[in-house]
Design a protein around this motif. Structure first.
Motif, PDB file in Angstrom:
ATOM      1  N   TYR A   1       0.818  -1.206   0.000  1.00 24.28           N
ATOM      2  CA  TYR A   1       0.000   0.000   0.000  1.00 24.28           C
ATOM      3  C   TYR A   1       0.862   1.270   0.000  1.00 24.28           C
ATOM      4  O   TYR A   1       0.372   2.361  -0.239  1.00 24.28           O
ATOM      5  CB  TYR A   1      -0.920  -0.014   1.224  1.00 24.28           C
TER       6      TYR A   1
ATOM      7  N   SER B   1       2.693   2.394   2.714  1.00 17.23           N
ATOM      8  CA  SER B   1       2.393   3.086   3.969  1.00 17.23           C
ATOM      9  C   SER B   1       3.602   3.733   4.628  1.00 17.23           C
ATOM     10  O   SER B   1       3.452   4.494   5.572  1.00 17.23           O
ATOM     11  CB  SER B   1       1.751   2.101   4.958  1.00 17.23           C
TER      12      SER B   1
ATOM     13  N   LYS C   1     -10.741  -1.886  -3.608  1.00 18.32           N
ATOM     14  CA  LYS C   1     -10.482  -0.828  -4.574  1.00 18.32           C
ATOM     15  C   LYS C   1     -11.710  -0.613  -5.458  1.00 18.32           C
ATOM     16  O   LYS C   1     -12.283  -1.582  -5.958  1.00 18.32           O
ATOM     17  CB  LYS C   1      -9.285  -1.198  -5.452  1.00 18.32           C
TER      18      LYS C   1
END
Length: 332
Positions: A246, A248, A280
């Protein structure tokens, strides 16, 4: 336009306010919203539980999926025209479906299934996309394989069972005695009353688990999966693998690694892969879901419909956990 907003994070009531119409980008459409649905992510966002992954400015219009009609199109939009009935899940930076209008990217929406009302269509996008990505994209299950879907009579479960059966899977699910007939009607093969049976005592050698509960229930799920199988959760905690994928950053990814140590132990103990699913938006996948719906392999399951003025009551009813199927807000 009318909209339901929160002014700050926490267990605070939604407020009905007037807001200006949203600006419409070149690749967006302006949709007049006819209906929206309640999802657990709504009160997670309200409570600030998603702040590690999502940042919003206040006041914030809640709501994560909808159905409606296109009333304006950006100059680069090619897939839709004014008057098209649509449904969708706006991208996480553009939420706000508890309102009369929303600007949404054309890639995040699809034509509304012809055989569904606006209220029925609004119940589909978030649970539909989440379930499709869990069963098809992550678990990658094939006809004849076995999957456990937790909380089968809930908003996610009622869709996921139907999708799994349409994919040719053998489906076990958990529910209370009041949900037995519903999940049976949706095609569940093995129904477990979670009040009287422990699923990890009666199931074994499953190919995958779709977890919608998290916590101790998620940790027990590893016991029933065959070595090399997978567990995917929308209610568990994001792990380090998710943080890396992701993007992060080092600090958050390290934190994710620490808070999911128990899950990592379960992965190693049972040789089972754990996935945290952060769905998503995808109009393309909604088109696939529409085909299932229009061929009558999947139907909408709605528990109750509220008005926009009663969105706060709808949220509270969702939090009660009593709903069988989806909770919808009728806006137009």
């Amino acid at each position: 336009m009318k909209a339901m907003v929160i002014q700050k994070y926490g267990d605070v009531p939604l407020q009905l306010v007037n807001r200006p119409l949203p600006d419409v980008g070149d690749n967006e459409v302006l949709a007049e919203i006819h209906a929206a649905s309640i999802n657990p992510i709504d009160f997670k966002i309200r409570d600030g539980k998603t702040r590690m992954l999502l940042k919003y400015e206040m006041p914030l219009i809640l709501g994560n999926d909808f159905s409606g009609v296109v009333v304006k199109v950006g100059k680069n939009v090619t897939k839709f025209k004014i008057g098209d009935p649509i449904y969708g899940r706006p991208r996480k930076s553009r939420i706000g479906t508890f309102a009369e209008y929303i600007a949404v990217h054309e890639e995040d929406i699809a034509k509304k299934p012809k055989n569904l009302s606006f209220e029925e269509a609004a119940s589909i996008p978030l649970v539909g996309l989440t379930s499709y990505q869990a069963l098809h994209d992550i678990l990658r299950l094939s006809p004849g394989q076995k999957v456990l879907i937790q909380a089968g009579s809930g908003g996610v479960g009622t869709f996921a069972i139907q999708l799994a059966k349409a994919m040719g899977l053998y489906v076990a699910t958990t529910t209370s005695d009041t949900g037995f007939e519903l999940v049976r009607s949706l095609g569940a093969d093995h129904i477990i009353n979670y009040k009287t049976e422990a699923f990890d005592k009666v199931l074994q050698n499953y190919d995958g688990v779709y977890d919608t509960i998290g916590g101790e229930t998620l940790e027990r799920a590893f016991k029933i999966v065959k070595p090399g199988g997978q567990v995917v959760s929308v209610s568990g905690l994001p792990n380090a693998r998710f943080g890396q994928e992701y993007g992060s950053g080092f600090i958050k990814t390290t934190l994710f690694r620490l808070i999911t140590r128990n899950l990592t132990k379960q992965e190693k103990k049972y040789n089972v892969h754990y996935n945290f699913l952060f769905m998503k938006p995808s109009g393309e996948q909604l088109d696939i879901i529409t085909q299932f719906i229009e061929s009558k392999k999947i139907r909408a399951v709605i528990d109750r419909i509220f008005t926009l003025d009663d969105a706060q009551k709808a949220i509270k009813y969702s939090e009660s956990g009593r709903a069988k199927g989806k909770i919808v807000i009728k806006i137009k």
